[in-house]
Write a protein that holds these residues in place. Structure first.
Motif, PDB file in Angstrom:
ATOM      1  N   THR A   1       0.831  -1.205   0.000  1.00 31.25           N
ATOM      2  CA  THR A   1       0.000   0.000   0.000  1.00 31.25           C
ATOM      3  C   THR A   1       0.866   1.256   0.000  1.00 31.25           C
ATOM      4  O   THR A   1       2.092   1.192   0.093  1.00 31.25           O
ATOM      5  N   GLU A   2       0.202   2.387  -0.099  1.00 33.30           N
ATOM      6  CA  GLU A   2       0.894   3.675  -0.041  1.00 33.30           C
ATOM      7  C   GLU A   2       1.192   4.088   1.399  1.00 33.30           C
ATOM      8  O   GLU A   2       1.689   5.187   1.638  1.00 33.30           O
ATOM      9  N   THR A   3       0.923   3.195   2.320  1.00 33.76           N
ATOM     10  CA  THR A   3       1.176   3.459   3.735  1.00 33.76           C
ATOM     11  C   THR A   3       2.631   3.173   4.073  1.00 33.76           C
ATOM     12  O   THR A   3       3.172   2.135   3.685  1.00 33.76           O
ATOM     13  N   ASP A   4       3.259   4.076   4.789  1.00 31.62           N
ATOM     14  CA  ASP A   4       4.614   3.839   5.279  1.00 31.62           C
ATOM     15  C   ASP A   4       4.536   3.266   6.693  1.00 31.62           C
ATOM     16  O   ASP A   4       3.588   3.535   7.440  1.00 31.62           O
ATOM     17  N   PRO A   5       5.526   2.464   7.071  1.00 35.53           N
ATOM     18  CA  PRO A   5       5.474   1.835   8.392  1.00 35.53           C
ATOM     19  C   PRO A   5       5.638   2.846   9.534  1.00 35.53           C
ATOM     20  O   PRO A   5       6.582   3.639   9.546  1.00 35.53           O
ATOM     21  N   THR A   6       4.687   2.817  10.444  1.00 36.82           N
ATOM     22  CA  THR A   6       4.753   3.604  11.672  1.00 36.82           C
ATOM     23  C   THR A   6       4.315   2.688  12.812  1.00 36.82           C
ATOM     24  O   THR A   6       3.912   1.542  12.585  1.00 36.82           O
ATOM     25  N   GLU A   7       4.376   3.194  14.018  1.00 36.44           N
ATOM     26  CA  GLU A   7       3.934   2.390  15.155  1.00 36.44           C
ATOM     27  C   GLU A   7       2.469   1.981  15.002  1.00 36.44           C
ATOM     28  O   GLU A   7       2.062   0.911  15.447  1.00 36.44           O
ATOM     29  N   LYS A   8       1.677   2.825  14.333  1.00 37.88           N
ATOM     30  CA  LYS A   8       0.257   2.530  14.171  1.00 37.88           C
ATOM     31  C   LYS A   8      -0.024   1.597  12.993  1.00 37.88           C
ATOM     32  O   LYS A   8      -1.048   0.911  12.974  1.00 37.88           O
ATOM     33  N   THR A   9       0.882   1.573  12.004  1.00 38.38           N
ATOM     34  CA  THR A   9       0.596   0.793  10.787  1.00 38.38           C
ATOM     35  C   THR A   9       1.471  -0.448  10.636  1.00 38.38           C
ATOM     36  O   THR A   9       1.258  -1.231   9.712  1.00 38.38           O
ATOM     37  N   ILE A  10       2.440  -0.647  11.525  1.00 40.91           N
ATOM     38  CA  ILE A  10       3.408  -1.728  11.333  1.00 40.91           C
ATOM     39  C   ILE A  10       2.736  -3.098  11.297  1.00 40.91           C
ATOM     40  O   ILE A  10       3.261  -4.051  10.697  1.00 40.91           O
ATOM     41  N   HIS A  11       1.547  -3.217  11.885  1.00 36.87           N
ATOM     42  CA  HIS A  11       0.845  -4.509  11.870  1.00 36.87           C
ATOM     43  C   HIS A  11       0.462  -4.927  10.450  1.00 36.87           C
ATOM     44  O   HIS A  11       0.189  -6.104  10.194  1.00 36.87           O
ATOM     45  N   GLU A  12       0.437  -3.970   9.515  1.00 36.05           N
ATOM     46  CA  GLU A  12       0.096  -4.288   8.126  1.00 36.05           C
ATOM     47  C   GLU A  12       1.277  -4.911   7.380  1.00 36.05           C
ATOM     48  O   GLU A  12       1.101  -5.476   6.299  1.00 36.05           O
ATOM     49  N   PHE A  13       2.464  -4.826   7.960  1.00 34.36           N
ATOM     50  CA  PHE A  13       3.682  -5.259   7.266  1.00 34.36           C
ATOM     51  C   PHE A  13       4.078  -6.658   7.740  1.00 34.36           C
ATOM     52  O   PHE A  13       4.978  -6.828   8.560  1.00 34.36           O
ATOM     53  N   SER A  14       3.388  -7.651   7.191  1.00 37.01           N
ATOM     54  CA  SER A  14       3.676  -9.038   7.559  1.00 37.01           C
ATOM     55  C   SER A  14       3.521  -9.932   6.336  1.00 37.01           C
ATOM     56  O   SER A  14       2.670  -9.690   5.476  1.00 37.01           O
ATOM     57  N   GLY A  15       4.355 -10.953   6.266  1.00 33.99           N
ATOM     58  CA  GLY A  15       4.293 -11.894   5.152  1.00 33.99           C
ATOM     59  C   GLY A  15       4.698 -11.252   3.837  1.00 33.99           C
ATOM     60  O   GLY A  15       5.273 -10.163   3.782  1.00 33.99           O
TER      61      GLY A  15
END
Length: 201
Positions: A20-34
């Protein structure tokens, strides 16, 4: 949450896309798996895989790999399946920057050269098992006396061409292939080699 736009040319298919266009932050890091992205090209015999290392780690990075694909024809389904050579990636790229990753993906999609399947095949995706076994022995052991005899007796032009490419090949073997090669191309290649300085001395 918007998917990251990519410039995908004809010949590539997206197996899945969670990039996605989302960059990893403390709030979004859960999206960065697999695996975040997998794109395949059956014509180039390549796959592009993107994942986040380490999963759930804000200090991680994007890892991109280009994976060669081996086509294997499955007679039961009458379909071609593709085996990824995951232990032998052609390209490995790491970055923390999403836009840098996107630039790399877009560049690879347009400029990756097709993977050359070096196996000996009867037809696309169907391995010639006896001759492929000889090829693998040649690659692993070099031109031993037994392997040379098997290759000459095989009357297989690709095997004989590979044998001629071996740096350890002896003059008498080249002479034999010049006379008894499996094809005109093999014979001509052997005859040209015999004219070289290496074999004239």
């Amino acid at each position: 949450m918007n998917l990251q736009p990519l410039k995908i040319p004809a010949g590539w298919s997206v197996e899945w896309n969670l990039l996605t266009e989302t960059d990893p932050t403390e709030k979004t890091i859960h999206e960065f798996s697999g695996s975040l992205l997998l794109i395949n090209s059956p014509t180039r015999l390549k796959a592009i895989d993107v994942c986040w290392k380490l999963e759930g780690d804000i200090n991680g990075f994007y890892q991109l790999q280009v994976i060669p694909l081996l086509p294997n024809f499955v007679s039961k389904t009458n379909e071609m399946e593709y085996e990824g050579l995951w232990n032998s990636p052609e390209v490995e790229f790491k970055t923390k920057n999403r836009l840098e990753l996107v630039d790399k993906i877009n560049d690879l999609l347009f400029h990756l050269k097709p993977y050359v399947d070096k196996r000996i095949l009867l037809e696309p995706g169907i391995v010639d098992l006896p001759n492929e076994a000889i090829r693998q022995q040649l690659m692993a052991q070099g031109p031993t006396e037994n392997i040379i005899r098997d290759i000459i007796n095989s009357n297989h032009k690709k095997l004989q061409d590979l044998l001629l490419d071996c740096t350890e090949i002896q003059k008498h073997t080249v002479q034999e292939l010049g006379k008894k090669g499996a094809s005109k191309g093999v014979k001509n290649k052997a005859k040209q080699m015999l004219l070289s300085k290496r074999f004239r001395e």
